[in-house]
Motif scaffolding. Structure first.
Motif, PDB file in Angstrom:
ATOM      1  N   GLU A   1     -13.526  28.583  12.375  1.00  0.00           N
ATOM      2  CA  GLU A   1     -12.735  29.195  13.440  1.00  0.00           C
ATOM      3  C   GLU A   1     -12.375  30.641  13.126  1.00  0.00           C
ATOM      4  OE1 GLU A   1     -12.134  27.965  16.256  1.00  0.00           O
ATOM      5  OE2 GLU A   1     -12.663  25.873  16.003  1.00  0.00           O
ATOM      6  N   THR A   2     -12.268  30.978  11.845  1.00  0.00           N
ATOM      7  CA  THR A   2     -11.847  32.332  11.472  1.00  0.00           C
ATOM      8  C   THR A   2     -13.022  33.207  11.064  1.00  0.00           C
ATOM      9  OG1 THR A   2     -11.385  31.476   9.241  1.00  0.00           O
ATOM     10  CG2 THR A   2      -9.530  31.639  10.767  1.00  0.00           C
ATOM     11  N   TYR A   3     -14.242  32.817  11.395  1.00  0.00           N
ATOM     12  CA  TYR A   3     -15.401  33.668  11.093  1.00  0.00           C
ATOM     13  C   TYR A   3     -15.339  34.933  11.948  1.00  0.00           C
ATOM     14  CZ  TYR A   3     -20.128  35.515  11.373  1.00  0.00           C
ATOM     15  OH  TYR A   3     -21.213  36.357  11.365  1.00  0.00           O
ATOM     16  N   GLY A   4     -15.530  36.068  11.306  1.00  0.00           N
ATOM     17  CA  GLY A   4     -15.528  37.340  12.010  1.00  0.00           C
ATOM     18  C   GLY A   4     -14.150  37.859  12.362  1.00  0.00           C
ATOM     19  N   VAL A   5     -13.101  37.237  11.831  1.00  0.00           N
ATOM     20  CA  VAL A   5     -11.734  37.648  12.159  1.00  0.00           C
ATOM     21  C   VAL A   5     -11.328  38.842  11.298  1.00  0.00           C
ATOM     22  CG1 VAL A   5      -9.306  36.973  11.954  1.00  0.00           C
ATOM     23  CG2 VAL A   5     -10.935  35.428  13.033  1.00  0.00           C
ATOM     24  N   ASP A   6     -10.967  39.929  11.968  1.00  0.00           N
ATOM     25  CA  ASP A   6     -10.361  41.095  11.310  1.00  0.00           C
ATOM     26  C   ASP A   6      -8.936  41.156  11.834  1.00  0.00           C
ATOM     27  OD1 ASP A   6      -9.859  43.396   9.928  1.00  0.00           O
ATOM     28  OD2 ASP A   6     -10.969  44.710  11.287  1.00  0.00           O
ATOM     29  N   PRO A   7      -7.964  40.589  11.124  1.00  0.00           N
ATOM     30  CA  PRO A   7      -6.644  40.314  11.713  1.00  0.00           C
ATOM     31  C   PRO A   7      -5.803  41.573  11.933  1.00  0.00           C
ATOM     32  CG  PRO A   7      -6.641  39.757   9.387  1.00  0.00           C
ATOM     33  CD  PRO A   7      -8.052  40.132   9.726  1.00  0.00           C
ATOM     34  N   HIS A   8      -5.122  41.586  13.079  1.00  0.00           N
ATOM     35  CA  HIS A   8      -4.156  42.631  13.411  1.00  0.00           C
ATOM     36  C   HIS A   8      -2.783  41.967  13.512  1.00  0.00           C
ATOM     37  CE1 HIS A   8      -7.290  45.635  14.680  1.00  0.00           C
ATOM     38  NE2 HIS A   8      -7.969  44.511  14.802  1.00  0.00           N
ATOM     39  N   PRO A   9      -1.857  42.230  12.612  1.00  0.00           N
ATOM     40  CA  PRO A   9      -0.542  41.577  12.671  1.00  0.00           C
ATOM     41  C   PRO A   9       0.277  42.092  13.843  1.00  0.00           C
ATOM     42  CG  PRO A   9      -0.574  43.203  10.916  1.00  0.00           C
ATOM     43  CD  PRO A   9      -1.984  43.117  11.437  1.00  0.00           C
ATOM     44  N   CYS A  10       0.829  41.177  14.614  1.00  0.00           N
ATOM     45  CA  CYS A  10       1.649  41.513  15.779  1.00  0.00           C
ATOM     46  C   CYS A  10       2.787  40.507  15.895  1.00  0.00           C
ATOM     47  CB  CYS A  10       0.808  41.487  17.062  1.00  0.00           C
ATOM     48  SG  CYS A  10      -0.499  42.736  17.136  1.00  0.00           S
ATOM     49  N   LYS A  11       3.560  40.633  16.967  1.00  0.00           N
ATOM     50  CA  LYS A  11       4.589  39.656  17.298  1.00  0.00           C
ATOM     51  C   LYS A  11       4.476  39.318  18.775  1.00  0.00           C
ATOM     52  CE  LYS A  11       8.071  40.607  13.780  1.00  0.00           C
ATOM     53  NZ  LYS A  11       9.492  40.951  13.511  1.00  0.00           N
ATOM     54  N   ASP A  12       4.785  38.058  19.109  1.00  0.00           N
ATOM     55  CA  ASP A  12       4.770  37.682  20.505  1.00  0.00           C
ATOM     56  C   ASP A  12       6.105  38.040  21.161  1.00  0.00           C
ATOM     57  OD1 ASP A  12       6.574  35.773  19.669  1.00  0.00           O
ATOM     58  OD2 ASP A  12       5.150  34.109  19.745  1.00  0.00           O
ATOM     59  N   VAL A  13       6.288  37.682  22.418  1.00  0.00           N
ATOM     60  CA  VAL A  13       7.498  38.060  23.143  1.00  0.00           C
ATOM     61  C   VAL A  13       8.748  37.402  22.573  1.00  0.00           C
ATOM     62  CG1 VAL A  13       6.326  38.594  25.301  1.00  0.00           C
ATOM     63  CG2 VAL A  13       7.024  36.239  24.818  1.00  0.00           C
ATOM     64  N   SER A  14       8.581  36.348  21.806  1.00  0.00           N
ATOM     65  CA  SER A  14       9.725  35.677  21.178  1.00  0.00           C
ATOM     66  C   SER A  14      10.028  36.219  19.791  1.00  0.00           C
ATOM     67  CB  SER A  14       9.460  34.168  21.088  1.00  0.00           C
ATOM     68  OG  SER A  14       9.239  33.621  22.373  1.00  0.00           O
ATOM     69  N   GLY A  15       9.231  37.167  19.340  1.00  0.00           N
ATOM     70  CA  GLY A  15       9.434  37.735  18.012  1.00  0.00           C
ATOM     71  C   GLY A  15       8.749  36.974  16.905  1.00  0.00           C
ATOM     72  N   ASN A  16       7.912  35.994  17.233  1.00  0.00           N
ATOM     73  CA  ASN A  16       7.218  35.212  16.214  1.00  0.00           C
ATOM     74  C   ASN A  16       5.975  35.957  15.731  1.00  0.00           C
ATOM     75  OD1 ASN A  16       9.023  32.990  16.561  1.00  0.00           O
ATOM     76  ND2 ASN A  16       7.888  32.412  18.411  1.00  0.00           N
ATOM     77  N   PRO A  17       5.737  35.977  14.417  1.00  0.00           N
ATOM     78  CA  PRO A  17       4.553  36.662  13.895  1.00  0.00           C
ATOM     79  C   PRO A  17       3.270  35.996  14.383  1.00  0.00           C
ATOM     80  CG  PRO A  17       6.135  36.192  12.143  1.00  0.00           C
ATOM     81  CD  PRO A  17       6.571  35.417  13.341  1.00  0.00           C
ATOM     82  N   ALA A  18       2.257  36.795  14.613  1.00  0.00           N
ATOM     83  CA  ALA A  18       0.950  36.311  15.039  1.00  0.00           C
ATOM     84  C   ALA A  18      -0.106  37.298  14.560  1.00  0.00           C
ATOM     85  CB  ALA A  18       0.886  36.145  16.560  1.00  0.00           C
ATOM     86  N   PHE A  19      -1.339  36.825  14.506  1.00  0.00           N
ATOM     87  CA  PHE A  19      -2.471  37.671  14.155  1.00  0.00           C
ATOM     88  C   PHE A  19      -3.460  37.657  15.308  1.00  0.00           C
ATOM     89  CE2 PHE A  19      -0.745  36.624  10.000  1.00  0.00           C
ATOM     90  CZ  PHE A  19      -0.798  37.843   9.352  1.00  0.00           C
ATOM     91  N   LEU A  20      -3.776  38.846  15.820  1.00  0.00           N
ATOM     92  CA  LEU A  20      -4.756  39.000  16.887  1.00  0.00           C
ATOM     93  C   LEU A  20      -6.081  39.437  16.276  1.00  0.00           C
ATOM     94  CD1 LEU A  20      -2.018  39.051  18.391  1.00  0.00           C
ATOM     95  CD2 LEU A  20      -2.993  40.732  19.938  1.00  0.00           C
ATOM     96  N   ALA A  21      -7.175  38.958  16.843  1.00  0.00           N
ATOM     97  CA  ALA A  21      -8.485  39.301  16.290  1.00  0.00           C
ATOM     98  C   ALA A  21      -9.543  39.195  17.373  1.00  0.00           C
ATOM     99  CB  ALA A  21      -8.832  38.381  15.117  1.00  0.00           C
ATOM    100  N   PHE A  22     -10.639  39.917  17.141  1.00  0.00           N
ATOM    101  CA  PHE A  22     -11.797  39.892  18.038  1.00  0.00           C
ATOM    102  C   PHE A  22     -12.992  39.385  17.240  1.00  0.00           C
ATOM    103  CE2 PHE A  22      -9.028  43.486  19.042  1.00  0.00           C
ATOM    104  CZ  PHE A  22      -8.600  43.123  20.307  1.00  0.00           C
TER     105      PHE A  22
END
Length: 568
Positions: free
Chosen positions: A203-224
């Motif tokens: 599932e994480t093949y090719g993931v170059d993570p960008h650390p962000c936060k959602d609208v609730s302030g929870n940490p998340a990683f966005l990737a393409f």
């Protein structure tokens, strides 16, 4: 600001710059480039050095003094993109992961992708379940030390190598068991191909993570990824949008929006800084164009805003995935020679190498790369310190679809690992030139880390715990209040700038229309409304008092310039 101004002045006086690019095997390629050299020139030099033809999957990455990552834009001048003083330091990395890496045409390309994925595994970007991790590590062992030999490989030999940020003795034993029993007889090329086949199914093949936060302030990683846009939280993939479902990517300040055509989904996330958000947007635009379009001629300039006079404009330059695969099928040459070397044990001393070395040329310098095993393991989630904005994120019930079909239908999530997704910072230091030490010291005094990491594995650096601990809760509250006030000031400044842009463009258009009207009225065009204008007293006054003297002056100057040219 003063240091950057002085840096720009120094660069303008130089005609040549020294440039060092760290390759995927941690060797360094050094060359001299002209002041106006484009990024494409440097990239072609590196690909020629590596004897690489399938080069569209790769890119050159650099980190600015503010520790923000960037991809070098090939059509633009290198010197104008770099914010630091020469000599420039960059690194070669996989920019667009092949959808089927094991099916790449040439072995040299597969080998370089193998090195990149092995690096992803070590830094925690390629996160997977324990069973998959053991198989991947065993393939690395087989590819780089060969078959198991009791005489060369004593009990516990797999524990001397570091494949992941951290692992247990049970996992080490499982890696050794697979290497001893299941992979005997595989050549390095076969092991690397099997490694790639296994990795591409994760599932994480090719993931170059960008650390962000959602609208609730929870940490998340966005990737393409080659297959679409993903959002990772904890040990789950909470969102997955295929590229044909993504209709628009947009950012403003720290806020990033993803629009999908299914149920009009809008996902909203917040990056640590506006620069990080812009980098995230650019990566999304490039990945969407590369994987989604059929031909590069379909690429269009994309704007980050709906308003004409506001936002950033960006255009992907290069071939798309389908064209790259078609071009690769036409390659007909003898496979280039690949020089591999074995793994270096890391348990006896806290240093490892990231794998085999490529063949070198006289301008290539080799050096030992020391990496602390215990450093850089802190989660980047703490560094995604943006203040949540009052906004609405739609699409919480969106049902992501997985390539491995490991989707939990009741929650709309896919479990990617036994542990939370927490990629570590790279601990490979960027060489700091002597003449830039003063800038580094000044940045450290102002509260910024002194050294610049060459391969920044996330958009934000590891937080400085000592400083944060001294301030405590009150310090965090003050920081959040300061960030909120700064955000309001930024919004006001952007609004004023937009109004000024609109005013300047309006004045420019009016000036152009006036010039066009003058030209038309002074021409011989027989049009009714132009004839009416010519008969007015105001036009006759303008014609004889201003236009005719100006025309005679221009004619005199042209005759004078023409005479000079004839005499020469």
């Amino acid at each position: 600001m003063l240091s950057r101004f002085m840096s720009g002045s120094i660069r303008n006086l130089e005609r040549e710059y020294s440039c060092t690019v760290r390759l995927l095997d941690d060797t360094e390629y050094t060359c001299t480039i002209q002041r106006d050299a484009k990024g494409q020139y440097l990239f072609d030099l590196i690909c020629h050095h590596l004897n690489l033809l399938e080069k569209d999957y790769f890119g050159i990455r650099y980190v600015d003094p503010d520790k923000q990552r960037h991809w070098l834009e090939f059509p633009k001048s290198i010197a104008k993109q770099m914010k630091s003083q020469p000599p420039f330091t960059m690194c070669l990395r996989v920019k667009f992961y092949p959808p089927e890496p094991a099916a790449l045409k040439e072995e040299i390309t597969r080998y370089l992708v193998f090195l990149q994925i092995k690096r992803d595994l070590y830094h925690g970007r390629l996160l997977c379940k324990t069973s998959d991790a053991a198989m991947l590590a065993a393939h690395i062992l087989q590819a780089e030390i060969g078959d198991y030999d009791p005489g060369k490989h004593p009990e516990g030999y797999s524990s001397k190598f570091q494949f992941f940020p951290k692992h247990s003795e049970k996992l080490e034993r499982r890696i050794a068991d697979i290497h001893k029993t299941e992979l005997i007889g595989q050549t390095p090329e076969t092991s690397e191909r099997n490694f790639l086949q296994k990795a591409q199914m994760l599932e994480t093949y090719g993931v170059d993570p960008h650390p962000c936060k959602d609208v609730s302030g929870n940490p998340a990683f966005l990737a393409f990824t080659p297959f679409g846009f993903v959002v990772l939280q904890g040990n789950k993939r909470v969102h997955f949008l295929k590229w044909n479902e993504v209709t628009k990517l947009k950012f403003e300040g720290k806020t990033f929006h993803i629009y999908a055509n299914q149920k009009e989904i809008i996902l909203t996330y917040f990056a640590p800084t506006p620069e990080a958000c812009k980098h995230l947007w650019k990566c999304g635009v490039e990945n969407q164009a590369f994987y989604k379009l059929e031909k590069s001629s379909q690429v269009r300039t994309v704007s980050s805003s709906n308003l004409f006079f506001k936002g950033s404009r960006f255009r992907y330059s290069g071939r798309v995935a389908k064209e790259v695969m078609e071009q690769s099928a036409k390659i007909k040459r003898e496979p280039p020679e690949i020089h591999r070397a074995g793994l270096v044990p890391s348990r006896s001393c806290p240093s490892i190498t990231h794998g085999p070395r490529l063949s070198s040329v006289p301008r290539t310098r080799r050096r030992a790369v020391h990496i602390s095993i215990m450093e850089g393991l802190e989660s980047l989630r703490d560094s995604a310190h943006s203040t949540p904005v009052r906004s609405v994120s739609h699409g919480d019930s969106f049902m992501p679809r997985s390539r491995s079909q490991a989707t939990d239908a009741s929650e709309g999530m896919a479990v990617i690992s036994d542990e939370a997704y927490s990629p570590s910072d790279s601990v490979l230091p960027t060489p700091v030139a002597e003449h830039s030490m003063e800038l580094a010291v000044s940045r450290q005094i102002n509260g910024a880390p002194c050294s610049i990491e060459e391969e920044k594995e996330s958009e934000a650096g590891t937080p400085m715990h000592g400083i944060r601990g001294d301030f405590g809760v009150d310090g965090r509250s003050a920081q959040e209040g300061g960030d909120s006030a700064l955000s309001e000031v930024e919004q006001v400044n952007k609004f004023v700038l937009s109004v000024l842009r609109l005013l300047l463009v309006t004045i420019g258009l009016l000036f152009v229309l006036l010039l066009l009207l003058i030209i038309l009225t002074e021409s011989d065009l027989d049009i009714a409304f132009l004839s009416d204008i010519r008969q007015t007293p105001e036009f006759e006054q303008f014609h004889y008092e201003y236009f005719c003297p100006l025309r005679r002056w221009f004619a005199c100057k042209l005759r004078w310039v023409g005479g000079l040219l004839i005499n020469k």
